[in-house]
Design a protein around this motif. Structure first.
Motif, PDB file in Angstrom:
ATOM      1  N   ARG A  90      -6.329   4.513  -7.846  1.00  0.00           N
ATOM      2  CA  ARG A  90      -6.733   5.263  -9.029  1.00  0.00           C
ATOM      3  C   ARG A  90      -8.204   5.671  -9.013  1.00  0.00           C
ATOM      4  NH1 ARG A  90      -3.510   3.038 -14.370  1.00  0.00           N
ATOM      5  NH2 ARG A  90      -1.432   2.953 -13.428  1.00  0.00           N
ATOM      6  N   GLY A  91      -8.942   5.160  -8.025  1.00  0.00           N
ATOM      7  CA  GLY A  91     -10.356   5.489  -7.942  1.00  0.00           C
ATOM      8  C   GLY A  91     -11.161   4.954  -9.099  1.00  0.00           C
ATOM      9  N   LEU A  92     -10.727   3.806  -9.614  1.00  0.00           N
ATOM     10  CA  LEU A  92     -11.431   3.214 -10.752  1.00  0.00           C
ATOM     11  C   LEU A  92     -12.763   2.635 -10.307  1.00  0.00           C
ATOM     12  CD1 LEU A  92      -8.408   1.408 -12.431  1.00  0.00           C
ATOM     13  CD2 LEU A  92      -9.429   3.586 -13.087  1.00  0.00           C
ATOM     14  N   PRO A  93     -13.756   2.610 -11.193  1.00  0.00           N
ATOM     15  CA  PRO A  93     -15.072   2.061 -10.820  1.00  0.00           C
ATOM     16  C   PRO A  93     -15.009   0.557 -10.654  1.00  0.00           C
ATOM     17  CG  PRO A  93     -14.995   2.655 -13.160  1.00  0.00           C
ATOM     18  CD  PRO A  93     -13.734   3.163 -12.558  1.00  0.00           C
ATOM     19  N   THR A 109       0.820  -1.220   0.000  1.00  0.00           N
ATOM     20  CA  THR A 109       0.000   0.000   0.000  1.00  0.00           C
ATOM     21  C   THR A 109       0.851   1.267   0.000  1.00  0.00           C
ATOM     22  OG1 THR A 109      -0.149  -0.010   2.416  1.00  0.00           O
ATOM     23  CG2 THR A 109      -1.898  -1.149   1.206  1.00  0.00           C
ATOM     24  N   GLU A 110       2.165   1.124   0.194  1.00  0.00           N
ATOM     25  CA  GLU A 110       3.063   2.277   0.199  1.00  0.00           C
ATOM     26  C   GLU A 110       3.577   2.622  -1.199  1.00  0.00           C
ATOM     27  OE1 GLU A 110       4.958   1.473   4.650  1.00  0.00           O
ATOM     28  OE2 GLU A 110       6.047   0.822   2.848  1.00  0.00           O
ATOM     29  N   ILE A 111       3.295   1.762  -2.157  1.00  0.00           N
ATOM     30  CA  ILE A 111       3.750   1.988  -3.530  1.00  0.00           C
ATOM     31  C   ILE A 111       2.762   2.894  -4.261  1.00  0.00           C
ATOM     32  CG2 ILE A 111       4.431   0.891  -5.688  1.00  0.00           C
ATOM     33  CD1 ILE A 111       6.180   0.135  -3.303  1.00  0.00           C
ATOM     34  N   ASP A 112       3.278   3.825  -5.044  1.00  0.00           N
ATOM     35  CA  ASP A 112       2.435   4.704  -5.853  1.00  0.00           C
ATOM     36  C   ASP A 112       2.133   4.013  -7.183  1.00  0.00           C
ATOM     37  OD1 ASP A 112       1.134   6.675  -7.233  1.00  0.00           O
ATOM     38  OD2 ASP A 112       2.756   8.152  -7.137  1.00  0.00           O
ATOM     39  N   PHE A 113       0.871   3.636  -7.343  1.00  0.00           N
ATOM     40  CA  PHE A 113       0.449   2.930  -8.556  1.00  0.00           C
ATOM     41  C   PHE A 113      -0.310   3.828  -9.533  1.00  0.00           C
ATOM     42  CE2 PHE A 113       0.475  -0.794  -5.539  1.00  0.00           C
ATOM     43  CZ  PHE A 113       1.497  -1.490  -6.175  1.00  0.00           C
ATOM     44  N   LYS A 114      -0.266   5.132  -9.322  1.00  0.00           N
ATOM     45  CA  LYS A 114      -1.092   6.020 -10.156  1.00  0.00           C
ATOM     46  C   LYS A 114      -0.505   6.240 -11.548  1.00  0.00           C
ATOM     47  CE  LYS A 114      -3.089   8.570  -6.258  1.00  0.00           C
ATOM     48  NZ  LYS A 114      -2.272   7.969  -5.189  1.00  0.00           N
ATOM     49  N   GLY A 115       0.810   6.121 -11.683  1.00  0.00           N
ATOM     50  CA  GLY A 115       1.436   6.315 -12.982  1.00  0.00           C
ATOM     51  C   GLY A 115       1.503   5.014 -13.770  1.00  0.00           C
ATOM     52  N   VAL A 134      -4.242  -1.081  -6.919  1.00  0.00           N
ATOM     53  CA  VAL A 134      -4.170  -0.129  -8.031  1.00  0.00           C
ATOM     54  C   VAL A 134      -5.540   0.499  -8.282  1.00  0.00           C
ATOM     55  CG1 VAL A 134      -3.588   0.189 -10.468  1.00  0.00           C
ATOM     56  CG2 VAL A 134      -2.299  -1.456  -9.075  1.00  0.00           C
ATOM     57  N   VAL A 135      -6.563  -0.338  -8.292  1.00  0.00           N
ATOM     58  CA  VAL A 135      -7.928   0.157  -8.480  1.00  0.00           C
ATOM     59  C   VAL A 135      -8.291   1.169  -7.402  1.00  0.00           C
ATOM     60  CG1 VAL A 135     -10.369  -0.502  -8.447  1.00  0.00           C
ATOM     61  CG2 VAL A 135      -8.714  -1.923  -9.689  1.00  0.00           C
TER      62      VAL A 135
END
Length: 265
Positions: free
Chosen positions: A262-265, A203-209, A258-259
């Protein structure tokens, strides 16, 4: 639905029946003919929706009298119950088996979206695990699956079955490790290796890019090749006695992080 004008197949010695069994069991035959087997009406519907045109479709009314709308216009070959049981690999078949062309997929020509979201599996050998990963990838909206140094072919009928047909909906590519790494590096995609020895909590990894998550085998994990070339590594905490999770379970946890981010549905 209509038949192709042939009489109902009643013999286990029919060449078409033998060919279905051979395709189901022989990886070399599938590769040589670029054909594979799809069993199940739901899986066949997804294959059709992906644009595939079946080479042949076999139907047995003893297992399913209700024809789903997407399958009503298929040109089918009728078979008897005992013939279908020979062709089927399921304990509770639903009366549908088809031969379909193996999709031709080339990673180098794949057009990636903005901030792509990939999963890479290295040397996964169990069809059930690869199929489960495909189902999760489909559900999580993954842009592509890279099957690196595979031990089981992507369109193995057992993978098709375990994936519930999502092997046709998720862009998936079989490739070797070196080619995969070069492809990811060229496109500036951050490579995130999953490893029990990693310092970073997942959960500490940035998966937004642009991201590609790597998972390996259950017994050995990822190879040194990927552990040494990854941009960052992450672990999933475990409080019990076992030292690893099922690879499809680990993949689901990471993909849905990741979902979440990123706030994915």
């Amino acid at each position: 639905m209509y038949t192709n004008g042939m009489e109902e197949i009643t013999s286990l010695q029919n060449p078409r029946v033998k060919y279905v069994v051979r395709l189901r069991e022989d990886k070399r035959q599938r590769k040589l003919d670029t054909q594979t087997i799809v069993e199940g009406k739901y899986e066949l519907e997804l294959a059709l929706a992906s644009g595939l045109n079946p080479t042949e479709v076999f139907y047995c009314k003893d297992f399913s009298e209700k024809i789903p709308e997407p399958l009503t216009e298929l040109n089918t070959i009728s078979v008897t119950k005992h013939v279908f049981e020979k062709m089927s690999q399921r304990e509770n078949p639903d009366g549908w088996v088809a031969i379909v062309p193996t999709p031709a997929r080339d990673l180098d020509s794949f057009t990636q979206p903005k901030d792509p979201f990939f999963i890479l599996t290295e040397s996964v050998e169990k069809p059930g695990n690869l199929g489960a990963i495909l189902r999760t990838a489909d559900a999580a909206g993954v842009d592509g699956l890279i099957v690196s140094d595979p031990r089981v072919d992507l369109f193995n009928p057992h993978v098709v079955r375990a994936s519930r047909g999502t092997v046709f909906t998720v862009p998936a590519f079989e490739i070797d490790n070196t080619h995969a790494l070069n492809w990811l590096r060229t496109r500036k995609i951050v490579v995130v290796a999953s490893s029990p020895e990693a310092i970073n909590h997942y959960t500490e990894i940035d998966f937004k890019g642009p991201t590609c998550i790597l998972v390996g085998t259950e017994d050995k994990g990822l190879s040194d090749f990927w552990l040494e070339n990854a941009d960052v590594s992450a672990h999933i905490p475990m409080s019990g006695k076992v030292n690893s999770l099922n690879v499809s379970t680990s993949t689901a946890i990471l993909l849905y992080e990741v979902v979440r981010q990123r706030g994915l549905p």
